[in-house]
Design a protein around this motif. Structure first.
Motif, mmCIF file in Angstrom:
data_model
loop_
_atom_site.group_PDB
_atom_site.id
_atom_site.type_symbol
_atom_site.label_atom_id
_atom_site.label_comp_id
_atom_site.label_asym_id
_atom_site.label_seq_id
_atom_site.Cartn_x
_atom_site.Cartn_y
_atom_site.Cartn_z
ATOM 1 N N ALA A 166 -1.963 -7.593 -9.846
ATOM 2 C CA ALA A 166 -1.291 -6.248 -9.488
ATOM 3 C C ALA A 166 -2.214 -5.394 -8.649
ATOM 4 N N ARG A 167 -3.575 -5.617 -9.647
ATOM 5 C CA ARG A 167 -4.661 -4.500 -8.689
ATOM 6 C C ARG A 167 -4.996 -5.324 -7.113
ATOM 7 N N LEU A 168 -5.156 -6.588 -7.336
ATOM 8 C CA LEU A 168 -5.458 -6.804 -5.969
ATOM 9 C C LEU A 168 -4.281 -6.620 -4.829
ATOM 10 N N ALA A 169 -2.933 -6.890 -5.229
ATOM 11 C CA ALA A 169 -1.894 -6.402 -4.373
ATOM 12 C C ALA A 169 -1.784 -5.125 -4.061
ATOM 13 N N GLY A 170 -2.133 -4.084 -5.006
ATOM 14 C CA GLY A 170 -2.349 -2.770 -4.837
ATOM 15 C C GLY A 170 -3.328 -2.565 -3.774
ATOM 16 N N ALA A 171 -4.573 -3.113 -3.958
ATOM 17 C CA ALA A 171 -5.722 -2.785 -2.923
ATOM 18 C C ALA A 171 -5.504 -3.483 -1.338
#
Ligand code: MN
Length: 260
Positions: free
Chosen positions: A7-12
């Protein structure tokens, strides 16, 4: 929202904190293809044939037939490509574990040296100097040689063939076993038409990058571009070849994730 790692990767990716860099050359009938002496088999150039384009052959649709050698344009070399790698299990484009198609990259900038000599060879000493500055090359990393060679736009300048063969920078024969065995890299990537130097047919062993990388079940990436947009360390490469059954390699849309 889930704050897990994906989720953090997608957000970034959405916020632009992580950029995606395209390391692939465009593919068309002008794409440079490796030239071997006439006694050897030949790789076909990339060919695109229109099937239909919203016309009598297909009123609502556009599509093409394509053909090319496996090692055309920006491409992935599988261990089965070389005789030294032919007996490994899971050594072809369809059987390599897919986890290996995502890996970090170390980028060694020798663009100045390569512009001074088209026969420039990257040595172990260069790598050791790079490691003093950026830290040790971690096992499972790609080593990419940035030469800016991909900025040579015509096939003639890119292949750089003289009466005594091709002149393109590449790895020194003593560097390749160091990277494969002492650094356990996942593979080697370069901007030239192949992973080895143009004059590597004269080396001992001939074509050391193919012989030793594939002989250690490692991979190759050739005809990369935009390496000048990557940091020395920290990019994540995405390199899946086509799932050709028993394929020796394939054209590849090589992408790099880079954090700002
Ligand atoms: Mn190749």
């Amino acid at each position: 929202m889930d704050d897990g790692i994906l989720a953090r990767l997608a957000g970034a990716l959405i916020s632009g904190e992580i950029r995606v860099i395209d390391l692939s050359q465009p593919l068309d009938d002008g794409t440079a293809v490796i030239q071997l002496p006439p006694e050897f088999g030949k790789s076909k150039p990339f060919l695109l044939e229109e099937i239909s384009k919203y016309d009598s052959r297909g009123p609502a649709w556009y599509w093409n037939n394509i053909s090319c050698g496996e090692h055309t344009g920006t491409h992935f070399d599988a261990p089965i490509h070389w005789v030294t790698g032919k007996d490994y299990p899971e050594n072809a484009t369809d059987t390599i574990p897919v986890q290996k198609f995502l890996a970090p990259a170390c980028v060694v900038d020798v663009s100045q040296e390569a512009s001074a000599s088209s026969d420039f060879l990257l040595t172990r000493e260069h790598i050791e100097r790079w490691e003093k500055k950026h830290g040790r090359i971690e096992a499972g990393s790609w080593v990419l040689m940035r030469t800016d060679w991909s900025k040579r736009k015509s096939a003639e300048a890119f292949l750089n063939i003289k009466v005594d063969g091709s002149h393109v920078p590449g790895p020194h024969p003593e560097l390749v076993p160091f990277l494969a065995k002492e650094r356990q890299v996942i593979g080697w990537g370069s901007e030239g038409v192949g992973t080895d130097a143009g004059q590597a047919f004269l080396f001992d062993p001939p074509f050391p990058c193919h012989t030793i990388m594939h002989g250690n079940n490692r991979f190759g990436l050739a005809s990369l571009m935009n390496l000048d947009q990557l940091p020395a360390k920290g990019a994540l490469l995405i390199t899946p070849p086509l799932k050709i059954v028993n394929g020796s390699g394939s054209p590849c849309r090589v992408l790099a994730l880079v954090s700002h």
